[in-house]
Scaffold this motif. Sequence first.
Motif, mmCIF file in Angstrom:
data_model
loop_
_atom_site.group_PDB
_atom_site.id
_atom_site.type_symbol
_atom_site.label_atom_id
_atom_site.label_comp_id
_atom_site.label_asym_id
_atom_site.label_seq_id
_atom_site.Cartn_x
_atom_site.Cartn_y
_atom_site.Cartn_z
ATOM 1 N N GLY A 4 0.824 -1.208 0.000
ATOM 2 C CA GLY A 4 0.000 0.000 0.000
ATOM 3 C C GLY A 4 0.858 1.258 0.000
ATOM 4 O O GLY A 4 0.577 2.237 -0.706
ATOM 5 N N LEU A 5 1.919 1.245 0.793
ATOM 6 C CA LEU A 5 2.843 2.376 0.833
ATOM 7 C C LEU A 5 3.533 2.552 -0.525
ATOM 8 O O LEU A 5 3.708 3.675 -1.001
ATOM 9 C CB LEU A 5 3.880 2.171 1.937
ATOM 10 C CG LEU A 5 4.859 3.306 2.166
ATOM 11 C CD1 LEU A 5 4.121 4.573 2.578
ATOM 12 C CD2 LEU A 5 5.875 2.924 3.220
ATOM 13 N N PHE A 6 3.890 1.449 -1.168
ATOM 14 C CA PHE A 6 4.524 1.506 -2.481
ATOM 15 C C PHE A 6 3.576 2.113 -3.517
ATOM 16 O O PHE A 6 3.968 2.955 -4.329
ATOM 17 C CB PHE A 6 4.968 0.108 -2.915
ATOM 18 C CG PHE A 6 5.525 0.054 -4.302
ATOM 19 C CD1 PHE A 6 4.772 -0.444 -5.347
ATOM 20 C CD2 PHE A 6 6.808 0.531 -4.571
ATOM 21 C CE1 PHE A 6 5.282 -0.482 -6.630
ATOM 22 C CE2 PHE A 6 7.322 0.496 -5.846
ATOM 23 C CZ PHE A 6 6.553 -0.011 -6.881
ATOM 24 N N ILE A 7 2.321 1.707 -3.486
ATOM 25 C CA ILE A 7 1.327 2.223 -4.435
ATOM 26 C C ILE A 7 1.106 3.714 -4.211
ATOM 27 O O ILE A 7 1.074 4.500 -5.163
ATOM 28 C CB ILE A 7 0.008 1.427 -4.323
ATOM 29 C CG1 ILE A 7 0.217 -0.006 -4.839
ATOM 30 C CG2 ILE A 7 -1.123 2.104 -5.088
ATOM 31 C CD1 ILE A 7 -0.927 -0.937 -4.581
ATOM 32 N N LEU A 8 0.972 4.139 -2.963
ATOM 33 C CA LEU A 8 0.788 5.557 -2.663
ATOM 34 C C LEU A 8 2.006 6.381 -3.089
ATOM 35 O O LEU A 8 1.865 7.490 -3.625
ATOM 36 C CB LEU A 8 0.502 5.752 -1.179
ATOM 37 C CG LEU A 8 -0.873 5.297 -0.702
ATOM 38 C CD1 LEU A 8 -0.990 5.442 0.805
ATOM 39 C CD2 LEU A 8 -1.967 6.080 -1.394
ATOM 40 N N THR A 9 3.190 5.861 -2.870
ATOM 41 C CA THR A 9 4.412 6.562 -3.284
ATOM 42 C C THR A 9 4.472 6.687 -4.795
ATOM 43 O O THR A 9 4.829 7.742 -5.328
ATOM 44 C CB THR A 9 5.661 5.808 -2.775
ATOM 45 O OG1 THR A 9 5.537 5.630 -1.353
ATOM 46 C CG2 THR A 9 6.925 6.566 -3.094
ATOM 47 N N THR A 10 4.120 5.636 -5.511
ATOM 48 C CA THR A 10 4.119 5.666 -6.968
ATOM 49 C C THR A 10 3.120 6.689 -7.501
ATOM 50 O O THR A 10 3.429 7.451 -8.417
ATOM 51 C CB THR A 10 3.780 4.271 -7.530
ATOM 52 O OG1 THR A 10 4.675 3.310 -6.969
ATOM 53 C CG2 THR A 10 3.890 4.248 -9.041
ATOM 54 N N ILE A 11 1.953 6.739 -6.907
ATOM 55 C CA ILE A 11 0.937 7.712 -7.324
ATOM 56 C C ILE A 11 1.425 9.132 -7.055
ATOM 57 O O ILE A 11 1.264 10.024 -7.889
ATOM 58 C CB ILE A 11 -0.410 7.428 -6.622
ATOM 59 C CG1 ILE A 11 -0.991 6.108 -7.134
ATOM 60 C CG2 ILE A 11 -1.394 8.573 -6.827
ATOM 61 C CD1 ILE A 11 -2.194 5.627 -6.372
ATOM 62 N N PHE A 12 2.044 9.352 -5.904
ATOM 63 C CA PHE A 12 2.558 10.680 -5.574
ATOM 64 C C PHE A 12 3.643 11.112 -6.553
ATOM 65 O O PHE A 12 3.659 12.246 -7.030
ATOM 66 C CB PHE A 12 3.100 10.690 -4.134
ATOM 67 C CG PHE A 12 3.686 12.008 -3.746
ATOM 68 C CD1 PHE A 12 2.877 13.104 -3.510
ATOM 69 C CD2 PHE A 12 5.059 12.159 -3.642
ATOM 70 C CE1 PHE A 12 3.423 14.329 -3.164
ATOM 71 C CE2 PHE A 12 5.615 13.374 -3.301
ATOM 72 C CZ PHE A 12 4.794 14.465 -3.053
ATOM 73 N N VAL A 13 4.564 10.229 -6.874
ATOM 74 C CA VAL A 13 5.634 10.545 -7.825
ATOM 75 C C VAL A 13 5.050 10.850 -9.199
ATOM 76 O O VAL A 13 5.461 11.800 -9.869
ATOM 77 C CB VAL A 13 6.670 9.395 -7.893
ATOM 78 C CG1 VAL A 13 7.639 9.583 -9.046
ATOM 79 C CG2 VAL A 13 7.421 9.292 -6.585
ATOM 80 N N ALA A 14 4.069 10.082 -9.635
ATOM 81 C CA ALA A 14 3.429 10.335 -10.927
ATOM 82 C C ALA A 14 2.741 11.698 -10.925
ATOM 83 O O ALA A 14 2.801 12.442 -11.912
ATOM 84 C CB ALA A 14 2.426 9.230 -11.243
ATOM 85 N N TYR A 15 2.099 12.056 -9.821
ATOM 86 C CA TYR A 15 1.446 13.359 -9.711
ATOM 87 C C TYR A 15 2.467 14.492 -9.789
ATOM 88 O O TYR A 15 2.253 15.496 -10.470
ATOM 89 C CB TYR A 15 0.651 13.442 -8.404
ATOM 90 C CG TYR A 15 0.081 14.807 -8.144
ATOM 91 C CD1 TYR A 15 0.646 15.654 -7.214
ATOM 92 C CD2 TYR A 15 -1.025 15.265 -8.849
ATOM 93 C CE1 TYR A 15 0.136 16.916 -6.983
ATOM 94 C CE2 TYR A 15 -1.548 16.525 -8.631
ATOM 95 C CZ TYR A 15 -0.963 17.345 -7.692
ATOM 96 O OH TYR A 15 -1.465 18.590 -7.478
ATOM 97 N N VAL A 16 3.580 14.362 -9.095
ATOM 98 C CA VAL A 16 4.623 15.395 -9.114
ATOM 99 C C VAL A 16 5.168 15.563 -10.526
ATOM 100 O O VAL A 16 5.334 16.685 -11.011
ATOM 101 C CB VAL A 16 5.744 15.061 -8.106
ATOM 102 C CG1 VAL A 16 6.941 15.972 -8.299
ATOM 103 C CG2 VAL A 16 5.223 15.165 -6.682
ATOM 104 N N VAL A 17 5.415 14.468 -11.214
ATOM 105 C CA VAL A 17 5.917 14.543 -12.591
ATOM 106 C C VAL A 17 4.877 15.212 -13.482
ATOM 107 O O VAL A 17 5.206 16.061 -14.314
ATOM 108 C CB VAL A 17 6.281 13.130 -13.114
ATOM 109 C CG1 VAL A 17 6.552 13.143 -14.600
ATOM 110 C CG2 VAL A 17 7.481 12.594 -12.352
#
Length: 156
Positions: A4-17
Amino acid sequence: MTEGLFILTTIFVAYVVYVVVNDQRATAKTAMPQVKPEKQEAAAAQTLTEAAPKKEAPATTARRTAAKPTTPRKAATPTPEPKVEEASKGELRNPATGEVTSAHSNYRFTKRWVKEALVAEGLLEKIYKNNELDAAAEAKIKEAVTKLLAMDKYRA
């Protein structure tokens, strides 16, 4: 939990990009100059062609060609000239290899062969290290480089 933490981190990084890319696009669009007069001329020419009677076809084509800037096609592209090394102020030529380089005002960025030439010509007593450079050494180096630029052997 870690998934779950990995998925949230991936979504956050995609949003920042996504935000960074869109911000760059927005600044690029605002930085581009607006070319409104050409668009207005094109719109005016288009309204003239629509308002003109069908009998005057040659006149409307003349207006269209007058509104569009004429650009030469690929046949007019010049062929690149071969590069010829021109002697300019502040350039040194290595007599051994023929390499031409600029005489930097900062000794740290000067090529190694220039430093060796300064010592070989007796203009400096040694090659200075970066931590040995102070105001007095910099003054000596600048004077030596100007003398080296004046020598015919190293003139570009």
